[in-house]
Design an enzyme around this catalytic site. Structure first.
Site, PDB file in Angstrom:
ATOM      1  N   PHE A 112     -11.487  17.028  39.558  1.00 29.15           N
ATOM      2  CA  PHE A 112     -11.201  18.134  38.643  1.00 29.15           C
ATOM      3  C   PHE A 112      -9.860  18.794  38.912  1.00 29.15           C
ATOM      4  O   PHE A 112      -9.294  19.463  38.041  1.00 29.15           O
ATOM      5  CB  PHE A 112     -12.336  19.168  38.681  1.00 29.15           C
ATOM      6  N   LYS A 113      -9.328  18.596  40.102  1.00 22.33           N
ATOM      7  CA  LYS A 113      -8.039  19.215  40.430  1.00 22.33           C
ATOM      8  C   LYS A 113      -6.925  18.733  39.491  1.00 22.33           C
ATOM      9  O   LYS A 113      -5.938  19.434  39.274  1.00 22.33           O
ATOM     10  CB  LYS A 113      -7.657  18.908  41.871  1.00 22.33           C
ATOM     11  N   ASP A 114      -7.091  17.530  38.923  1.00 22.18           N
ATOM     12  CA  ASP A 114      -6.083  17.015  37.985  1.00 22.18           C
ATOM     13  C   ASP A 114      -5.913  17.934  36.779  1.00 22.18           C
ATOM     14  O   ASP A 114      -4.825  18.005  36.197  1.00 22.18           O
ATOM     15  CB  ASP A 114      -6.474  15.626  37.482  1.00 22.18           C
ATOM     16  N   LEU A 117      -3.538  20.458  38.198  1.00 24.85           N
ATOM     17  CA  LEU A 117      -2.370  19.972  38.924  1.00 24.85           C
ATOM     18  C   LEU A 117      -1.540  18.962  38.150  1.00 24.85           C
ATOM     19  O   LEU A 117      -0.482  18.543  38.618  1.00 24.85           O
ATOM     20  CB  LEU A 117      -2.804  19.393  40.273  1.00 24.85           C
ATOM     21  N   THR A 147      -7.755  18.383  46.241  1.00 27.64           N
ATOM     22  CA  THR A 147      -6.512  19.060  45.856  1.00 27.64           C
ATOM     23  C   THR A 147      -5.296  18.291  46.358  1.00 27.64           C
ATOM     24  O   THR A 147      -4.291  18.158  45.653  1.00 27.64           O
ATOM     25  CB  THR A 147      -6.482  20.493  46.403  1.00 27.64           C
TER      26      THR A 147
END
Length: 495
Positions: A112-114, A117, A147
């Site tokens: 989910f960090k994509d 980011l 992350t």
């Protein structure tokens, strides 16, 4: 719009300044001075929009020093060009009659960090330009697993940036570590820290507030910025996917206009569930916010008691991205529930730094309990949930998402609340192949990247392309530092 520090409301920055700086000099977190509201017809307006269009629509009121054309270009670069393996970017899957899963792992690093980011590098470089900054940004990141790779990929070879990621040695999955150690790019660095994630995160915060180190780096032509969720440029894109999920349910006629949905989020650092609260503040009809913890249940205990206490046993679990005892983004939530009393927030954070614990006021505790429910899940329960979802729903999830499904089931059983609920799925199960296979009853687990093929053979589910391709890359040598020597690692990286 101005952004203020949670520890000093007099510290005001424009969006571009707040994003470029990352963390306030007083140690506080930048948060909007006021929260913009969606118009009454906004959710209807966004029903048929693409994810990229929704991102611009939601983010623009927070970024009045950026133009619509700039944000449109950023959204196209972040979420277009086949960077995500599904057109919807963040699809909503129906699991049963009242449960929906928001899949946030279809991006280049399968987590989910994509979602944030892939956007942050464009916001940051745009901010540097607006601030007429001539120095190079050194992005410092502490990661509990996901992350780090997402930040490395997002900032790879981005002009006027260098990025150094610290991760806990032996505290991430083998696949997560391999993803970081095979990262391409001329401006990237990776370093393991002897300790846990909290040691890495506290070390990064310490570096940010080290004036002497900042002066040394300034002489070398660098300044610090952050890609962790302490940076507002990370939190803002996360608000988008909650708005988008509600619009998808409206579009597909799964809910009626104005109907409330609950949200269940597996979280350790509190950033992902904080973004859901902010979406509700903007006007999305979200009911209960269900905070799901693993065995490191500091957030569950806090929401239930009002006492935050990190003086406890730290567990290495099969959901390592949640192995956290210092939840940085909780500070932003306390700021809101303390009616933006920066002095009250400062007091709590000083107690946390000095004694490792604090107890919020009765009014703050009451507001948490009014808005949030909380539960936790140990590794055995996590594996049981993975197996149950696969056997009963033919739905494959990773250990973090399984924590959320378990906590939701307990919440419904105890509360009787059958409100339609969005469960946030934060990572591909293929990032945690060994534990997922173990949960599905496999006794002999393949070594290295062969485990990815083994999970596909077991389930018939194809592995995401970025993970399937790992076997073709040679990892770089792993660098390791003591937590007390992180400054030296930074100076060596920026020689």
């Amino acid at each position: 719009m101005y952004y203020v520090s949670t520890r000093n409301k007099g510290m005001k920055k424009l969006a571009a300044e707040a994003i470029a700086q990352g963390l306030s000099r007083d140690g506080g977190l930048f948060t909007p001075e006021v929260f913009p509201k969606l118009s009454p017809n906004a959710l209807e307006t966004m029903r048929e929009m693409s994810y990229q269009q929704r991102a611009v629509y939601v983010m623009k009121p927070f970024l009045d020093d950026f133009t619509v054309s700039e944000l449109t270009a950023y959204a196209k670069r972040a979420y277009g060009d086949n960077k995500f393996d599904v057109k919807e970017v963040a699809p909503v899957r129906q699991v049963d009659d009242t449960t929906y899963c928001l899949e946030l792992w279809h991006g280049p690093t399968c987590a989910f960090k994509d979602m944030a980011l892939q956007m942050l590098p464009h916001l940051l470089t745009g901010s540097l330009s607006k601030n007429s900054e001539d120095k190079t940004a050194c992005i410092l990141v502490a990661t509990s697993g996901d992350t780090g790779k997402a930040a490395l990929e997002g900032f790879r070879d981005v002009d006027k940036t260098r990025i150094l990621v610290f991760y806990p040695k032996d505290g991430v999955s083998d696949i997560q570590e391999l993803q970081m150690l095979t990262q391409q790019g001329e401006n990237v660095g990776i370093c393991a820290v002897e300790g846990n994630f909290d040691d890495a995160q506290s070390g990064v915060k310490r570096l940010f507030s080290d004036e002497k180190l900042r002066d040394v780096l300034a002489e070398r032509g660098y300044f610090f910025s952050s890609a962790n969720s302490i940076n507002w440029g990370r939190v803002l894109p996360q608000i988008v996917y909650y708005v988008s999920a509600y619009c998808d349910l409206l579009r597909d006629e799964k809910i009626q206009r104005g109907e409330k949905v609950n949200v269940c989020v597996p979280t350790g650092n509190f950033g992902d569930i904080l973004a859901a609260y902010y979406a509700r503040e903007m006007g999305v009809p979200i009911g209960k916010l269900i905070c799901a913890s693993n065995q490191n249940k500091v957030l569950t205990d806090f929401i239930r008691t009002g006492i935050y206490d990190r003086n406890r046993t730290f567990y290495n679990t099969i959901s390592p991205s949640m192995d956290i005892l210092i939840s940085s983004n909780l500070e932003r939530m306390i700021f809101e529930f303390a009616e933006r009393s920066d002095g009250e927030v400062r007091s709590y954070m000083t107690q946390l730094a000095n004694q490792g614990r604090y107890e919020v006021s009765d009014s703050v505790r009451a507001r948490f309990q009014q808005n949030f429910a909380a539960g936790f899940c140990d590794d055995t329960q996590t594996k049981e949930t993975i197996a149950k979802l696969w056997n009963e729903n033919h739905y494959l999830v990773d250990p973090h998402s399984a924590v959320a499904f378990h906590v939701l089931e307990e919440y419904r059983r105890e509360s009787g609340d059958e409100t339609p609920t969005i469960v946030v799925s934060t990572a591909s199960p293929f990032k945690f192949c060994a534990d997922v296979l173990d949960a599905l009853g496999e006794k002999e687990i393949a070594q290295g990247t062969a485990v990815i093929d083994q999970l596909t053979e077991k389930t018939g589910v194809p592995a995401p392309a970025p993970l399937a391709a790992l076997k073709h890359f040679k990892p770089r040598d792993a660098k390791v530092t003591a937590k007390e020597a992180m400054e030296t690692a930074v100076l060596d990286f920026l020689k």
